[in-house]
Scaffold this motif. Sequence first.
Motif, mmCIF file in Angstrom:
data_model
loop_
_atom_site.group_PDB
_atom_site.id
_atom_site.type_symbol
_atom_site.label_atom_id
_atom_site.label_comp_id
_atom_site.label_asym_id
_atom_site.label_seq_id
_atom_site.Cartn_x
_atom_site.Cartn_y
_atom_site.Cartn_z
ATOM 1 N N ALA A 40 -1.893 4.298 -6.273
ATOM 2 C CA ALA A 40 -2.532 2.979 -6.260
ATOM 3 C C ALA A 40 -1.743 1.986 -5.401
ATOM 4 C CB ALA A 40 -2.669 2.461 -7.686
ATOM 5 N N LYS A 41 -0.426 2.034 -5.486
ATOM 6 C CA LYS A 41 0.431 1.151 -4.683
ATOM 7 C C LYS A 41 1.378 2.014 -3.852
ATOM 8 C CE LYS A 41 0.313 -2.702 -7.865
ATOM 9 N NZ LYS A 41 1.081 -3.651 -8.682
ATOM 10 N N PRO A 42 0.907 2.502 -2.683
ATOM 11 C CA PRO A 42 1.782 3.362 -1.878
ATOM 12 C C PRO A 42 2.961 2.598 -1.305
ATOM 13 C CG PRO A 42 -0.252 2.897 -0.698
ATOM 14 C CD PRO A 42 -0.394 2.296 -2.065
ATOM 15 N N GLY A 66 10.121 6.962 -1.356
ATOM 16 C CA GLY A 66 8.926 6.189 -1.673
ATOM 17 C C GLY A 66 7.994 6.929 -2.606
ATOM 18 N N THR A 67 6.767 6.381 -2.727
ATOM 19 C CA THR A 67 5.767 6.962 -3.621
ATOM 20 C C THR A 67 4.648 7.668 -2.867
ATOM 21 O OG1 THR A 67 4.537 4.882 -3.645
ATOM 22 C CG2 THR A 67 6.177 5.218 -5.403
ATOM 23 N N ALA A 68 4.662 7.589 -1.532
ATOM 24 C CA ALA A 68 3.627 8.235 -0.710
ATOM 25 C C ALA A 68 4.297 9.036 0.398
ATOM 26 C CB ALA A 68 2.700 7.185 -0.110
ATOM 27 N N HIS A 69 3.625 10.081 0.871
ATOM 28 C CA HIS A 69 4.184 10.866 1.967
ATOM 29 C C HIS A 69 4.188 10.024 3.240
ATOM 30 C CE1 HIS A 69 0.083 11.410 3.441
ATOM 31 N NE2 HIS A 69 0.618 11.904 4.561
ATOM 32 N N PHE A 70 5.045 10.387 4.175
ATOM 33 C CA PHE A 70 4.996 9.780 5.504
ATOM 34 C C PHE A 70 5.166 10.867 6.544
ATOM 35 C CE2 PHE A 70 9.486 8.984 4.209
ATOM 36 C CZ PHE A 70 10.148 9.697 5.194
ATOM 37 N N PRO A 99 6.868 12.562 -1.117
ATOM 38 C CA PRO A 99 7.677 11.703 -1.984
ATOM 39 C C PRO A 99 8.709 12.528 -2.749
ATOM 40 C CG PRO A 99 5.336 11.248 -2.288
ATOM 41 C CD PRO A 99 5.442 12.463 -1.411
ATOM 42 N N GLY A 100 9.942 12.086 -2.728
ATOM 43 C CA GLY A 100 11.027 12.814 -3.390
ATOM 44 C C GLY A 100 11.528 13.999 -2.587
#
Length: 153
Positions: A40-42, A66-70, A99-100
């Motif tokens: 919801a909040k990348p 972060g919470t989203a892939h890049f 992420p992670g």
Amino acid sequence: KSYRVFFEELPPAEGPREAVTRSEVRILTKMGIPIFLRPAKPQSLGVIDGLALQRGHLRFLVRNDGTAHFVLRSVRIKGVGAAGDPVFDRDIEGWYVLPGGTRAYDLPLPPELCSQVKWITIESETEQDTFKARLEAPPGGCGASDAPPPSTR
């Protein structure tokens, strides 16, 4: 979250064998497709970690906190000499980082360039951000003194 969907071709069902055998080649297909679901909040947060120069190899990790892939659009590595002159400037391929997750790099530096380097900078660019790291070349990072002893075989 991230998933990978695999499509795999099954071999044909074995029917009655013909009286005359023949040579044939069978190729079955397997394909994996990555699927990424955005939160919801990348938040994209890339970090360069573990930067080291040892035995003439530059090693580092690109980590996703972060919470989203890049997707790494580019990873640029610059070697700078003692007088501030450029020694080398290299772009290497990027890839996606979950992420992670981390992406490890290990780049051999030619001895004639490695011995001239005073500083190394790394700049990684994604769609959302650019992040950098800098390393002062350690004494002996390129030298034979760090190399393992030769084999006695």
